[in-house]
Design a protein around this motif. Structure first.
Motif, mmCIF file in Angstrom:
data_model
loop_
_atom_site.group_PDB
_atom_site.id
_atom_site.type_symbol
_atom_site.label_atom_id
_atom_site.label_comp_id
_atom_site.label_asym_id
_atom_site.label_seq_id
_atom_site.Cartn_x
_atom_site.Cartn_y
_atom_site.Cartn_z
ATOM 1 N N PRO A 297 0.829 -1.206 0.000
ATOM 2 C CA PRO A 297 0.000 0.000 0.000
ATOM 3 C C PRO A 297 0.864 1.256 0.000
ATOM 4 N N ARG A 298 0.458 2.238 -0.770
ATOM 5 C CA ARG A 298 1.231 3.473 -0.878
ATOM 6 C C ARG A 298 0.273 4.647 -1.083
ATOM 7 N N VAL A 299 0.595 5.767 -0.449
ATOM 8 C CA VAL A 299 -0.261 6.943 -0.512
ATOM 9 C C VAL A 299 0.581 8.168 -0.818
ATOM 10 N N VAL A 300 0.128 8.964 -1.772
ATOM 11 C CA VAL A 300 0.698 10.279 -2.034
ATOM 12 C C VAL A 300 -0.237 11.267 -1.345
ATOM 13 N N PHE A 301 0.263 11.987 -0.340
ATOM 14 C CA PHE A 301 -0.601 12.793 0.523
ATOM 15 C C PHE A 301 -0.802 14.214 -0.001
ATOM 16 N N THR A 302 -0.994 14.317 -1.291
ATOM 17 C CA THR A 302 -1.333 15.594 -1.904
ATOM 18 C C THR A 302 -2.849 15.777 -1.860
ATOM 19 N N ASP A 303 -3.325 16.875 -2.442
ATOM 20 C CA ASP A 303 -4.754 17.057 -2.659
ATOM 21 C C ASP A 303 -4.971 17.240 -4.157
ATOM 22 N N PRO A 304 -5.537 16.268 -4.861
ATOM 23 C CA PRO A 304 -6.112 15.039 -4.346
ATOM 24 C C PRO A 304 -5.044 14.039 -3.908
ATOM 25 N N GLN A 305 -5.418 13.191 -2.969
ATOM 26 C CA GLN A 305 -4.534 12.088 -2.608
ATOM 27 C C GLN A 305 -4.564 11.020 -3.693
ATOM 28 N N ILE A 306 -3.472 10.293 -3.774
ATOM 29 C CA ILE A 306 -3.415 9.123 -4.646
ATOM 30 C C ILE A 306 -3.048 7.943 -3.759
ATOM 31 N N ALA A 307 -3.930 6.968 -3.706
ATOM 32 C CA ALA A 307 -3.719 5.787 -2.867
ATOM 33 C C ALA A 307 -3.762 4.554 -3.757
ATOM 34 N N ALA A 308 -2.781 3.701 -3.623
ATOM 35 C CA ALA A 308 -2.708 2.525 -4.478
ATOM 36 C C ALA A 308 -2.152 1.348 -3.700
ATOM 37 N N VAL A 309 -2.523 0.148 -4.135
ATOM 38 C CA VAL A 309 -2.006 -1.070 -3.524
ATOM 39 C C VAL A 309 -1.938 -2.141 -4.596
ATOM 40 N N GLY A 310 -0.948 -3.007 -4.481
ATOM 41 C CA GLY A 310 -0.808 -4.082 -5.446
ATOM 42 C C GLY A 310 -0.272 -3.598 -6.782
ATOM 43 N N MET A 311 -0.722 -4.240 -7.846
ATOM 44 C CA MET A 311 -0.155 -4.013 -9.170
ATOM 45 C C MET A 311 -0.877 -2.903 -9.920
ATOM 46 N N THR A 312 -0.129 -2.218 -10.777
ATOM 47 C CA THR A 312 -0.755 -1.377 -11.779
ATOM 48 C C THR A 312 -1.291 -2.277 -12.885
ATOM 49 N N GLU A 313 -2.072 -1.683 -13.768
ATOM 50 C CA GLU A 313 -2.603 -2.469 -14.886
ATOM 51 C C GLU A 313 -1.476 -3.057 -15.735
ATOM 52 N N THR B 294 -6.310 1.532 -7.363
ATOM 53 C CA THR B 294 -5.835 2.913 -7.276
ATOM 54 C C THR B 294 -7.029 3.821 -7.045
ATOM 55 N N PHE B 295 -6.888 4.736 -6.103
ATOM 56 C CA PHE B 295 -7.943 5.696 -5.799
ATOM 57 C C PHE B 295 -7.359 7.109 -5.913
ATOM 58 N N VAL B 296 -8.104 8.019 -6.515
ATOM 59 C CA VAL B 296 -7.706 9.421 -6.594
ATOM 60 C C VAL B 296 -8.834 10.267 -6.027
ATOM 61 N N GLY B 297 -8.527 11.124 -5.063
ATOM 62 C CA GLY B 297 -9.543 11.988 -4.471
ATOM 63 C C GLY B 297 -9.141 12.407 -3.075
ATOM 64 N N PRO B 298 -9.929 13.271 -2.445
ATOM 65 C CA PRO B 298 -9.614 13.723 -1.089
ATOM 66 C C PRO B 298 -9.698 12.576 -0.084
ATOM 67 N N HIS B 299 -8.686 12.439 0.745
ATOM 68 C CA HIS B 299 -8.679 11.497 1.875
ATOM 69 C C HIS B 299 -8.847 10.035 1.456
ATOM 70 N N VAL B 300 -8.522 9.690 0.228
ATOM 71 C CA VAL B 300 -8.718 8.299 -0.202
ATOM 72 C C VAL B 300 -7.712 7.352 0.440
ATOM 73 N N GLY B 301 -6.655 7.881 1.049
ATOM 74 C CA GLY B 301 -5.729 7.019 1.767
ATOM 75 C C GLY B 301 -6.431 6.217 2.845
ATOM 76 N N GLU B 302 -7.488 6.783 3.436
ATOM 77 C CA GLU B 302 -8.229 6.079 4.479
ATOM 78 C C GLU B 302 -9.092 4.957 3.907
ATOM 79 N N MET B 303 -9.274 4.930 2.584
ATOM 80 C CA MET B 303 -10.058 3.871 1.953
ATOM 81 C C MET B 303 -9.192 2.704 1.504
ATOM 82 N N LEU B 304 -7.892 2.863 1.588
ATOM 83 C CA LEU B 304 -6.988 1.923 0.940
ATOM 84 C C LEU B 304 -6.963 0.552 1.601
ATOM 85 N N HIS B 305 -7.159 0.512 2.908
ATOM 86 C CA HIS B 305 -6.965 -0.771 3.590
ATOM 87 C C HIS B 305 -8.008 -1.809 3.166
ATOM 88 N N ALA B 306 -9.184 -1.357 2.780
ATOM 89 C CA ALA B 306 -10.183 -2.306 2.284
ATOM 90 C C ALA B 306 -9.661 -3.027 1.051
#
Length: 466
Positions: A352-368, A417-429
């Motif tokens: 799991p990795r998070v870029v803490f910008t606005d918007p945040q970018i949160a990703a886990v696992g493989m890219t496409e 991969t999630f892009v948006g405000p505070h999406v880092g908190e959604m990543l663990h699911a």
């Protein structure tokens, strides 16, 4: 006289601390060696101060999206207070609190530069030049981390420049900032400095997009957001020269195409290098200055006897604090005789990795792209975070592409991969879904609460045809 321990840990950052703690809990006597601040890069020059610098601007951005709340914003960020909070979260570069924790955990702290001096032996040179020799009966754990890499650009090493340590501990906000590198450190600190008052911020990235290790759309949407707030982004450009007329003069950066960029400071954020050049690796048959290859129990390959472990950044697997701590728990358990048979495999498949910008970018696992190299049949499904009910209730103008990468043969998620405000908190699911290899047919019964942005999980499945 040699001092004997069961385990000697070199490096008291998050990975080293956790490895030592697990070894102590296994009943072993542990010495931990640190030449700088106990707590490591993350505590003082990385994760904690950088997020403290980002938070004031992020909070204002969130308020400005809410009708009614935005009218209450009547002033600007108090920079002095923001920097004071940064100092508080990084303990004012005082590691006494971390030292207390090391003591309470039952480890012996040894101050100085530790380096291997042969099998199971560590020499520690203190500031006064005195040397202590520590012998580890069971093994040595290396957790020395990484430092900022400086590329071979004409003049760059000769002029005053910033690394992550300088920017996260800056006493003043520069009026003009050049950021060399559009990776995580570069984009986060570019946005933080702009929010805190830098009038001109320019990012120069050699690749054709920001955060090039993540999905294309994530970098593109982040670039749009940064440019909207007045940050200049130059991609596909190589810097070939950097110069200052005097140490306190502006810096001029020259690009390969002849363009120039001028700033008061230049932040070098092009990547990291392992701090293994003066670690005595050559005394045990390893090459100094490189990442140390390890097996899934974090033991260095090529070293007979299985006594040398390397955790965290220094092994090059995943340069993230949480991954280093994960590896440390496994290594500490293994050296303590608790062979649970699992090894460190999540740092191959579910990082799991998070870029803490606005918007945040949160990703886990493989890219496409990574998934298509590994699996025969790969599907993707995308959805705009702004189309969830949770986004509508959170504020206006919220958007951001999110994507699942699916191994279609097994019908399991292998990347998200999630892009948006505070999406880092959604990543663990998503992390749990990948680690648990939860089939999509079962995931269908994980009902998201309404109205939350987690509703995107339902929308993903609907868009996938379920």
């Amino acid at each position: 006289m040699n001092e004997t321990y069961d385990v000697v840990v070199i490096g008291a950052g998050p990975a080293g601390e956790n490895a030592g703690d697990r070894a102590v809990k296994a009943g072993l006597r542990v010495a931990i060696v640190e030449k700088e601040l106990v707590g490591g890069e993350c505590s003082y020059w990385g994760c904690m101060p950088s997020k403290a610098l980002l938070r004031p601007g992020e909070a204002l951005a969130a308020l400005r999206r809410v009708p009614g709340a935005r009218a209450a914003i009547t002033g600007e960020i108090d920079v002095d207070e923001a920097l004071a909070r940064r100092d508080s979260l990084s303990a004012g570069l005082d590691d006494s609190g971390q030292v207390e924790w090391v003591d309470s955990a039952g480890m012996d702290l040894v101050r100085g530069h530790g380096r291997l001096a042969g099998e199971r032996t560590v020499e520690v040179t203190a500031e006064d030049g005195s040397v202590r020799t520590l012998v580890a009966e069971k093994g040595v754990i290396i957790g020395v981390g990484t430092g900022a890499a400086v590329p071979p650009i004409d003049g760059l090493r000769e002029i005053r420049s910033w690394t992550n340590r300088d920017v996260t501990q800056a006493k003043e906000v520069p009026a003009r900032l050049i950021v060399l590198g559009g990776g995580v450190i570069g984009v986060e600190m570019a946005q933080a400095m702009r929010w805190l008052g830098s009038e001109e911020v320019t990012i120069v990235e050699m690749a054709d997009r920001l955060i090039p290790r993540e999905e294309d759309f994530a970098g593109a949407e982040l670039q749009d957001a940064l440019e909207e707030m007045g940050i200049t982004v130059i991609t596909g450009a190589r810097m070939v020269k950097a110069e200052r007329a005097a140490d306190d003069a502006p810096v001029t950066a020259t690009l390969e195409d002849g363009r120039t960029v001028t700033g008061d400071e230049i932040l070098v954020a092009v990547g990291r290098r392992p701090l293994t050049d003066d670690l005595g690796l050559d005394t045990v048959g390893l090459e100094p200055g490189r990442y140390v290859e390890v097996d899934d129990n974090l033991r260095a390959t090529g070293v007979d006897g299985g006594w040398l472990y390397v955790v965290g950044d220094a092994n090059g697997r995943a340069l993230l604090t949480h991954q280093g701590k994960y590896q440390a728990r496994i290594a500490g358990d293994h050296i303590g005789g608790k062979d649970v048979g699992r090894g460190a495999w999540a740092d191959h498949t579910a990082v799991p990795r998070v870029v803490f910008t606005d918007p945040q970018i949160a990703a886990v696992g493989m890219t496409e792209a990574e998934a298509r190299e590994r699996y025969d049949n790969v599907d993707t499904v995308r959805y705009d975070m702004g189309h969830t009910a949770g986004a509508a209730t959170t504020g206006q103008g919220i958007s951001g592409t999110s994507q699942l990468v699916i191994d279609a043969d097994r019908r399991v998620i292998v990347g998200a991969t999630f892009v948006g405000p505070h999406v880092g908190e959604m990543l663990h699911a998503a992390t749990i879904a990948i680690v648990g290899e939860v089939p999509l047919d079962r995931l269908w019964h994980a009902v998201p609460a309404y109205p939350t942005m987690s509703e995107i999980w339902l929308r993903f499945l609907e868009a996938y045809g379920m």
